[in-house]
Design an enzyme around this catalytic site. Structure first.
Site, PDB file in Angstrom:
ATOM      1  N   LYS A  67       5.201  74.318 -57.466  1.00 23.73           N
ATOM      2  CA  LYS A  67       4.584  73.155 -56.806  1.00 23.73           C
ATOM      3  C   LYS A  67       3.401  73.650 -55.992  1.00 23.73           C
ATOM      4  O   LYS A  67       3.514  73.825 -54.776  1.00 23.73           O
ATOM      5  CB  LYS A  67       5.584  72.528 -55.824  1.00 23.73           C
ATOM      6  CG  LYS A  67       6.537  71.525 -56.384  1.00 23.73           C
ATOM      7  CD  LYS A  67       7.204  70.808 -55.197  1.00 23.73           C
ATOM      8  CE  LYS A  67       8.660  70.612 -55.431  1.00 23.73           C
ATOM      9  NZ  LYS A  67       9.360  70.033 -54.264  1.00 23.73           N
ATOM     10  N   LYS A  81      21.689  79.684 -55.420  1.00 26.17           N
ATOM     11  CA  LYS A  81      22.350  79.392 -56.665  1.00 26.17           C
ATOM     12  C   LYS A  81      21.399  78.792 -57.697  1.00 26.17           C
ATOM     13  O   LYS A  81      21.703  78.745 -58.884  1.00 26.17           O
ATOM     14  CB  LYS A  81      23.478  78.368 -56.404  1.00 26.17           C
ATOM     15  CG  LYS A  81      24.518  78.816 -55.414  1.00 26.17           C
ATOM     16  CD  LYS A  81      25.442  77.637 -55.078  1.00 26.17           C
ATOM     17  CE  LYS A  81      26.284  77.952 -53.872  1.00 26.17           C
ATOM     18  NZ  LYS A  81      26.926  76.737 -53.347  1.00 26.17           N
ATOM     19  N   GLY A  82      20.267  78.301 -57.202  1.00 23.06           N
ATOM     20  CA  GLY A  82      19.390  77.475 -58.039  1.00 23.06           C
ATOM     21  C   GLY A  82      18.926  78.120 -59.326  1.00 23.06           C
ATOM     22  O   GLY A  82      18.724  77.437 -60.336  1.00 23.06           O
ATOM     23  N   ASP A 121       7.791  76.420 -53.762  1.00 23.17           N
ATOM     24  CA  ASP A 121       7.280  75.213 -53.116  1.00 23.17           C
ATOM     25  C   ASP A 121       6.260  75.649 -52.058  1.00 23.17           C
ATOM     26  O   ASP A 121       5.088  75.840 -52.358  1.00 23.17           O
ATOM     27  CB  ASP A 121       8.506  74.482 -52.534  1.00 23.17           C
ATOM     28  CG  ASP A 121       8.191  73.148 -51.922  1.00 23.17           C
ATOM     29  OD1 ASP A 121       7.144  72.591 -52.217  1.00 23.17           O
ATOM     30  OD2 ASP A 121       9.021  72.649 -51.131  1.00 23.17           O
ATOM     31  N   PHE A 167      10.382  66.036 -55.010  1.00 20.90           N
ATOM     32  CA  PHE A 167      11.636  66.769 -54.874  1.00 20.90           C
ATOM     33  C   PHE A 167      12.432  66.554 -56.153  1.00 20.90           C
ATOM     34  O   PHE A 167      12.684  65.418 -56.552  1.00 20.90           O
ATOM     35  CB  PHE A 167      12.427  66.293 -53.650  1.00 20.90           C
ATOM     36  CG  PHE A 167      13.632  67.148 -53.393  1.00 20.90           C
ATOM     37  CD1 PHE A 167      13.520  68.346 -52.716  1.00 20.90           C
ATOM     38  CD2 PHE A 167      14.881  66.758 -53.864  1.00 20.90           C
ATOM     39  CE1 PHE A 167      14.636  69.153 -52.504  1.00 20.90           C
ATOM     40  CE2 PHE A 167      15.999  67.552 -53.658  1.00 20.90           C
ATOM     41  CZ  PHE A 167      15.868  68.757 -52.981  1.00 20.90           C
ATOM     42  N   VAL A 168      12.804  67.649 -56.803  1.00 20.15           N
ATOM     43  CA  VAL A 168      13.466  67.537 -58.105  1.00 20.15           C
ATOM     44  C   VAL A 168      14.866  68.152 -58.086  1.00 20.15           C
ATOM     45  O   VAL A 168      15.166  69.019 -57.260  1.00 20.15           O
ATOM     46  CB  VAL A 168      12.625  68.212 -59.219  1.00 20.15           C
ATOM     47  CG1 VAL A 168      11.364  67.424 -59.498  1.00 20.15           C
ATOM     48  CG2 VAL A 168      12.289  69.664 -58.873  1.00 20.15           C
ATOM     49  N   ARG A 228      23.186  69.963 -60.204  1.00 22.45           N
ATOM     50  CA  ARG A 228      22.759  71.231 -60.816  1.00 22.45           C
ATOM     51  C   ARG A 228      22.997  71.249 -62.321  1.00 22.45           C
ATOM     52  O   ARG A 228      22.348  71.969 -63.061  1.00 22.45           O
ATOM     53  CB  ARG A 228      23.544  72.409 -60.211  1.00 22.45           C
ATOM     54  CG  ARG A 228      23.238  72.685 -58.746  1.00 22.45           C
ATOM     55  CD  ARG A 228      23.847  74.033 -58.360  1.00 22.45           C
ATOM     56  NE  ARG A 228      23.943  74.210 -56.929  1.00 22.45           N
ATOM     57  CZ  ARG A 228      22.959  74.666 -56.150  1.00 22.45           C
ATOM     58  NH1 ARG A 228      21.794  74.962 -56.660  1.00 22.45           N
ATOM     59  NH2 ARG A 228      23.145  74.827 -54.855  1.00 22.45           N
ATOM     60  N   GLU A 259      13.206  82.989 -59.682  1.00 23.75           N
ATOM     61  CA  GLU A 259      13.413  81.827 -58.803  1.00 23.75           C
ATOM     62  C   GLU A 259      13.418  80.550 -59.627  1.00 23.75           C
ATOM     63  O   GLU A 259      12.810  80.486 -60.699  1.00 23.75           O
ATOM     64  CB  GLU A 259      12.260  81.733 -57.794  1.00 23.75           C
ATOM     65  CG  GLU A 259      12.586  82.283 -56.411  1.00 23.75           C
ATOM     66  CD  GLU A 259      13.486  81.357 -55.596  1.00 23.75           C
ATOM     67  OE1 GLU A 259      14.258  80.564 -56.167  1.00 23.75           O
ATOM     68  OE2 GLU A 259      13.420  81.438 -54.357  1.00 23.75           O
ATOM     69  N   ASP A 260      14.078  79.523 -59.105  1.00 22.52           N
ATOM     70  CA  ASP A 260      14.041  78.227 -59.762  1.00 22.52           C
ATOM     71  C   ASP A 260      12.716  77.510 -59.497  1.00 22.52           C
ATOM     72  O   ASP A 260      12.100  76.957 -60.393  1.00 22.52           O
ATOM     73  CB  ASP A 260      15.228  77.353 -59.297  1.00 22.52           C
ATOM     74  CG  ASP A 260      15.395  77.337 -57.772  1.00 22.52           C
ATOM     75  OD1 ASP A 260      14.596  77.975 -57.048  1.00 22.52           O
ATOM     76  OD2 ASP A 260      16.342  76.682 -57.293  1.00 22.52           O
ATOM     77  N   ASP A 284      19.624  71.556 -56.913  1.00 25.09           N
ATOM     78  CA  ASP A 284      20.582  70.616 -56.342  1.00 25.09           C
ATOM     79  C   ASP A 284      19.976  69.733 -55.259  1.00 25.09           C
ATOM     80  O   ASP A 284      18.884  69.991 -54.755  1.00 25.09           O
ATOM     81  CB  ASP A 284      21.746  71.392 -55.698  1.00 25.09           C
ATOM     82  CG  ASP A 284      21.355  71.992 -54.351  1.00 25.09           C
ATOM     83  OD1 ASP A 284      20.286  72.654 -54.288  1.00 25.09           O
ATOM     84  OD2 ASP A 284      22.070  71.783 -53.357  1.00 25.09           O
TER      85      ASP A 284
HETATM   86  P1  5GP Z   1       9.852  77.422 -50.555  1.00 22.13           P
HETATM   87  O1  5GP Z   1      10.287  78.488 -49.587  1.00 22.13           O
HETATM   88  O2  5GP Z   1       8.897  77.924 -51.617  1.00 22.13           O
HETATM   89  O3  5GP Z   1       9.296  76.215 -49.835  1.00 22.13           O
HETATM   90  O4  5GP Z   1      11.132  76.842 -51.272  1.00 22.13           O
HETATM   91  C1  5GP Z   1      11.893  77.554 -52.111  1.00 22.13           C
HETATM   92  C2  5GP Z   1      13.297  77.003 -52.169  1.00 22.13           C
HETATM   93  O5  5GP Z   1      13.394  75.656 -51.671  1.00 22.13           O
HETATM   94  C3  5GP Z   1      13.722  76.929 -53.617  1.00 22.13           C
HETATM   95  O6  5GP Z   1      14.312  78.131 -54.041  1.00 22.13           O
HETATM   96  C4  5GP Z   1      14.685  75.763 -53.599  1.00 22.13           C
HETATM   97  O7  5GP Z   1      15.970  76.228 -53.222  1.00 22.13           O
HETATM   98  C5  5GP Z   1      14.162  74.862 -52.511  1.00 22.13           C
HETATM   99  N1  5GP Z   1      13.318  73.799 -53.094  1.00 22.13           N
HETATM  100  C6  5GP Z   1      11.967  73.658 -52.997  1.00 22.13           C
HETATM  101  N2  5GP Z   1      11.550  72.569 -53.660  1.00 22.13           N
HETATM  102  C7  5GP Z   1      12.656  71.998 -54.192  1.00 22.13           C
HETATM  103  C8  5GP Z   1      12.876  70.842 -55.012  1.00 22.13           C
HETATM  104  O8  5GP Z   1      11.974  70.083 -55.399  1.00 22.13           O
HETATM  105  N3  5GP Z   1      14.163  70.591 -55.345  1.00 22.13           N
HETATM  106  C9  5GP Z   1      15.212  71.378 -54.958  1.00 22.13           C
HETATM  107  N4  5GP Z   1      16.415  71.026 -55.360  1.00 22.13           N
HETATM  108  N5  5GP Z   1      15.040  72.474 -54.194  1.00 22.13           N
HETATM  109  C10 5GP Z   1      13.778  72.781 -53.824  1.00 22.13           C
END
Ligand code: 5GP
Length: 180
Positions: A130, A42-43, A102, A151-152, A164, A98-99, A158
């Protein structure tokens, strides 16, 4: 809700400046094409809804709902598809929206998944990046704002389905996690 916020990391104005720039870049790069934007629920919903209005081209929208296994603050890259795209993307110019990226695990998985469906092109667009946390190198075509390892929440992001609707991207107070 405001009591839970430690500080604003990226304010609403800075977000809108980044969104406008991304819209201009996509408009420039996709001249004569009709990009098929795939928002990851949903992000990415809040970001996507602003982004499409900054793109001066015909665009199509679609969504994928996913959940990644892991704790709420840490993804594992093992992704479950809860709801798939509404149509076949073969021959389309797809942009995954994507939002935040990470570790990169989720986006790398999604890219592989959509790549095998043979779109004409497959690009990635993320509002937040990030880079310090990357585990898998995944190419990002469009990046809004690089942020440090925090973490944001807010602007679609969310924690436990909350926050959100905040207009800014914020860091929560430690006690919010302590109470979880
Ligand atoms: P990744 O697979 O790149 O580690 O993470 C991607 C997903 O993790 C993002 O689409 C998001 O849903 C969640 N995520 C990663 N970092 C954050 C953050 O700082 N805050 C939030 N709310 N979600 C995050």
């Amino acid at each position: 809700m405001m009591d839970d916020i430690d500080r604003v990391l990226v304010g609403a104005e800075e977000i809108q400046t980044a969104v406008r720039r991304l819209g201009q870049e996509i408009t420039r790069d996709y001249q004569g094409k009709e990009p098929y934007l795939v928002g990851i629920l949903k992000g990415a919903v809040v970001f996507l809804s602003d982004l499409v209005r900054a793109i001066e081209l015909p665009v199509a929208l679609d969504f994928m709902a996913i959940s990644s296994y892991g704790t709420s603050r840490q993804s594992t890259g093992i992704v479950k598809i809860n709801s798939d795209l509404g149509q076949n993307i073969q021959g389309m110019d797809v942009i995954i929206v994507e939002d935040i990226v990470d570790t990169g695990l989720t986006l790398a998985y999604l890219k592989d998944l959509l790549h095998v469906r043979e779109p004409r092109s497959l690009a990635t667009c993320t509002l937040l990046n990030k880079p310090s946390r990357r585990k898998l190198e995944v190419h990002l075509d469009y990046v809004g704002i690089e942020i440090p390892n925090e973490f944001v929440v807010g602007y679609g992001l969310d924690y436990g389905e909350k926050y959100r609707n905040l207009p800014d991207i914020c860091v929560l107070r430690e006690r919010v996690y302590a109470n979880a």
